[in-house]
Design a protein around this motif. Structure first.
Motif, short mmCIF file in Angstrom:
data_model
loop_
_atom_site.label_atom_id
_atom_site.label_comp_id
_atom_site.label_asym_id
_atom_site.label_seq_id
_atom_site.Cartn_x
_atom_site.Cartn_y
_atom_site.Cartn_z
N LEU A 91 145.88 -31.76 84.42
CA LEU A 91 145.83 -31.64 82.96
C LEU A 91 144.53 -31.01 82.48
CD1 LEU A 91 147.40 -35.03 81.80
CD2 LEU A 91 148.34 -32.75 81.42
N SER A 92 143.41 -31.42 83.09
CA SER A 92 142.11 -30.85 82.71
C SER A 92 142.07 -29.35 82.98
CB SER A 92 140.98 -31.54 83.48
OG SER A 92 140.91 -32.90 83.16
N THR A 93 142.66 -28.95 84.11
CA THR A 93 142.70 -27.53 84.45
C THR A 93 143.52 -26.74 83.44
OG1 THR A 93 142.51 -28.08 86.80
CG2 THR A 93 143.30 -25.87 86.26
N LEU A 94 144.71 -27.26 83.12
CA LEU A 94 145.60 -26.56 82.19
C LEU A 94 145.00 -26.48 80.79
CD1 LEU A 94 149.07 -28.06 83.28
CD2 LEU A 94 148.20 -25.74 83.72
N ILE A 95 144.46 -27.59 80.31
CA ILE A 95 143.91 -27.61 78.95
C ILE A 95 142.63 -26.77 78.87
CG2 ILE A 95 142.94 -29.09 77.15
CD1 ILE A 95 144.88 -31.29 78.10
N SER A 96 141.82 -26.80 79.93
CA SER A 96 140.61 -25.96 79.95
C SER A 96 140.98 -24.48 79.86
CB SER A 96 139.81 -26.20 81.22
OG SER A 96 139.20 -27.45 81.20
N TYR A 97 142.07 -24.09 80.52
CA TYR A 97 142.48 -22.68 80.55
C TYR A 97 143.17 -22.26 79.25
CZ TYR A 97 144.85 -18.41 82.06
OH TYR A 97 145.31 -17.11 82.15
N PHE A 98 144.13 -23.08 78.78
CA PHE A 98 144.94 -22.66 77.63
C PHE A 98 144.33 -23.03 76.28
CE2 PHE A 98 148.23 -22.85 80.99
CZ PHE A 98 148.74 -21.56 80.85
N TRP A 99 143.60 -24.15 76.20
CA TRP A 99 143.10 -24.62 74.91
C TRP A 99 141.61 -24.34 74.75
CZ3 TRP A 99 141.30 -30.10 73.48
CH2 TRP A 99 141.03 -30.16 72.11
N LEU A 100 140.79 -24.85 75.67
CA LEU A 100 139.34 -24.63 75.54
C LEU A 100 138.94 -23.20 75.89
CD1 LEU A 100 137.98 -27.96 77.08
CD2 LEU A 100 138.39 -27.40 74.68
N GLU A 101 139.76 -22.54 76.73
CA GLU A 101 139.55 -21.14 77.13
C GLU A 101 138.15 -20.91 77.71
OE1 GLU A 101 140.43 -18.81 73.69
OE2 GLU A 101 142.58 -19.11 73.82
N ASP A 102 137.68 -21.88 78.51
CA ASP A 102 136.36 -21.73 79.13
C ASP A 102 136.46 -21.75 80.65
OD1 ASP A 102 137.07 -24.35 79.56
OD2 ASP A 102 135.21 -25.23 78.84
N PHE A 103 137.68 -21.50 81.16
CA PHE A 103 137.90 -21.65 82.59
C PHE A 103 138.87 -20.58 83.09
CE2 PHE A 103 140.56 -23.74 85.94
CZ PHE A 103 139.62 -23.68 86.95
N GLU A 104 138.45 -19.84 84.12
CA GLU A 104 139.31 -18.85 84.77
C GLU A 104 139.59 -19.33 86.20
OE1 GLU A 104 140.80 -16.11 83.75
OE2 GLU A 104 140.04 -16.26 81.68
N PRO A 105 140.77 -19.90 86.44
CA PRO A 105 141.05 -20.43 87.78
C PRO A 105 141.18 -19.34 88.83
CG PRO A 105 143.03 -20.49 86.42
CD PRO A 105 141.91 -20.05 85.52
N THR A 106 140.73 -19.64 90.04
CA THR A 106 140.85 -18.73 91.17
C THR A 106 141.64 -19.41 92.27
OG1 THR A 106 138.81 -19.52 92.21
CG2 THR A 106 138.59 -17.72 90.62
N SER A 107 142.07 -18.64 93.25
CA SER A 107 142.83 -19.21 94.36
C SER A 107 141.96 -20.19 95.17
CB SER A 107 143.35 -18.09 95.28
OG SER A 107 142.27 -17.28 95.73
N VAL A 108 140.65 -19.88 95.28
CA VAL A 108 139.75 -20.77 96.00
C VAL A 108 139.61 -22.11 95.27
CG1 VAL A 108 137.38 -21.07 96.84
CG2 VAL A 108 138.46 -18.83 96.97
N PHE A 109 139.55 -22.08 93.92
CA PHE A 109 139.48 -23.31 93.14
C PHE A 109 140.73 -24.15 93.37
CE2 PHE A 109 140.72 -25.83 89.49
CZ PHE A 109 139.57 -26.54 89.21
N PHE A 110 141.91 -23.52 93.32
CA PHE A 110 143.15 -24.26 93.51
C PHE A 110 143.21 -24.88 94.90
CE2 PHE A 110 145.00 -21.72 89.93
CZ PHE A 110 145.28 -22.82 89.12
N LEU A 111 142.75 -24.15 95.91
CA LEU A 111 142.73 -24.69 97.27
C LEU A 111 141.81 -25.91 97.35
CD1 LEU A 111 143.57 -24.45 100.25
CD2 LEU A 111 141.64 -22.87 100.59
#
Length: 328
Positions: free
Chosen positions: A283-303
């Protein structure tokens, strides 16, 4: 049936508390307002005060709403046992430091990276439990700690996305400050949690009375910290400068969150707590990306996030884990 409902309710409460506090704190620290931003040191002090009031209310309730019984128990357990009360000064001071560090961390890290990295408190709590309480960890638990460290290392791996060099240097500096704050907070959380657990096991005092003692020292330490670090700004604009509705929500979540966790944790087994941590990270990942817009996820982060989630489940797989005591 009732037990199952309580378990799912506990899951919902755990996810809500762990996710909402991080996200609202991050949002409040990055929100651009007209006046000065609120002081983190002030928010810590107000949270401690609310915590004391809430715990006093709970002790009052436990003694059939008798003012005389409340006064008697507080005098007997706090004033007449000064050495027992002083034992709480150490974890209280560390918790106060930790609470201030969390504001520093979320001022410099996005909520998703913070959530994953902060799971290192499992490692520090386990190590302090082994050294201070003599606990023995199983094979799966040691393996989970290695996976946890690998996951956090991957999450902190620098991205290769091209950007403005000056902005990139500033971002790297902020991330380093945030990372150091989280690491110190993890160490302090592990030590203070195990120390507090040891004190609880050595005495038969109510956990609410213990939290009042913690809160009293926390309030004193917090006031000293606020005056030492932000004294000039407090004199100029007041203690409640920059406070908004969001700030009060953060303070309330920080003050009451531990009490809520303490109330529902007995219904939550290790698997349920693992689910709560995993859902909170997602949830923190999704909300940071879609709402706060301060996070760009990478494949390394997801791993790395997958590794941390795996480690959380694996740690609770064998025997009883070194749990972090609920500190209200």
């Amino acid at each position: 049936m009732a037990s199952a409902k309580l378990k799912y309710l506990s899951l919902g409460v755990l996810v809500f508390q762990t996710t909402s506090l991080v996200l609202t704190m991050r949002y409040s620290r990055t929100l651009q307002g007209d006046g000065p931003r609120y002081l983190a040191s002030s928010a810590v002090v107000v949270a401690e005060f609310l915590k004391i009031l809430t715990c006093v209310g709970l002790v009052f309730k436990d003694h059939s709403y008798s003012g005389r019984a409340l006064s008697s128990i507080l005098r007997q357990e706090i004033i007449h046992k000064p050495m027992e009360t002083l034992k709480l000064a150490i974890p209280s001071g560390i918790y106060t430091l930790q609470n201030n560090l969390l504001y520093v961390a979320l001022s410099n890290l996005d909520a998703a990276t913070y959530q994953v990295t902060y799971q290192l408190k499992i490692l520090t709590t386990a190590l302090f439990s082994v050294s201070m309480l003599g606990r023995r960890l199983g094979v799966y638990q040691w393996l989970s700690l290695l996976i946890l460290m690998a996951g956090v290392a991957l999450v902190q791996w620098p991205s290769d996305s091209p950007s403005d060099p000056q902005k990139e240097q500033l971002t790297a500096g902020s991330q380093f400050v945030g990372l150091v704050a989280v690491l110190v907070a993890c160490c302090s959380s592990g030590f203070a949690g195990v120390y507090f657990e040891k004190i609880l096991k050595e005495t038969k005092q109510s956990v609410w009375v213990r939290n009042i003692q913690l809160g009293m020292f926390g309030l004193v330490f917090g006031l000293f910290g606020m005056l030492a670090y932000d004294g000039d700004r407090v004199q100029e604009h007041g203690m409640f400068q920059g406070y908004s509705m969001v700030t009060w929500i953060v303070v309330a979540l920080q003050a009451l969150g531990g009490l809520v966790i303490a109330a529902v944790i007995k219904y939550a087994d290790n698997i349920l707590k693992g689910f709560a941590t995993s859902l909170s990270i997602i949830l923190s990942t999704l909300i940071s990306y879609f709402w706060l817009e301060d996070f760009e996820p990478t494949s390394v982060f997801f791993l790395g996030a997958v590794f941390v989630i795996m480690a959380t489940f694996l740690y609770g797989y064998e025997s009883k884990p070194a749990t972090i005591p609920s500190r209200a």
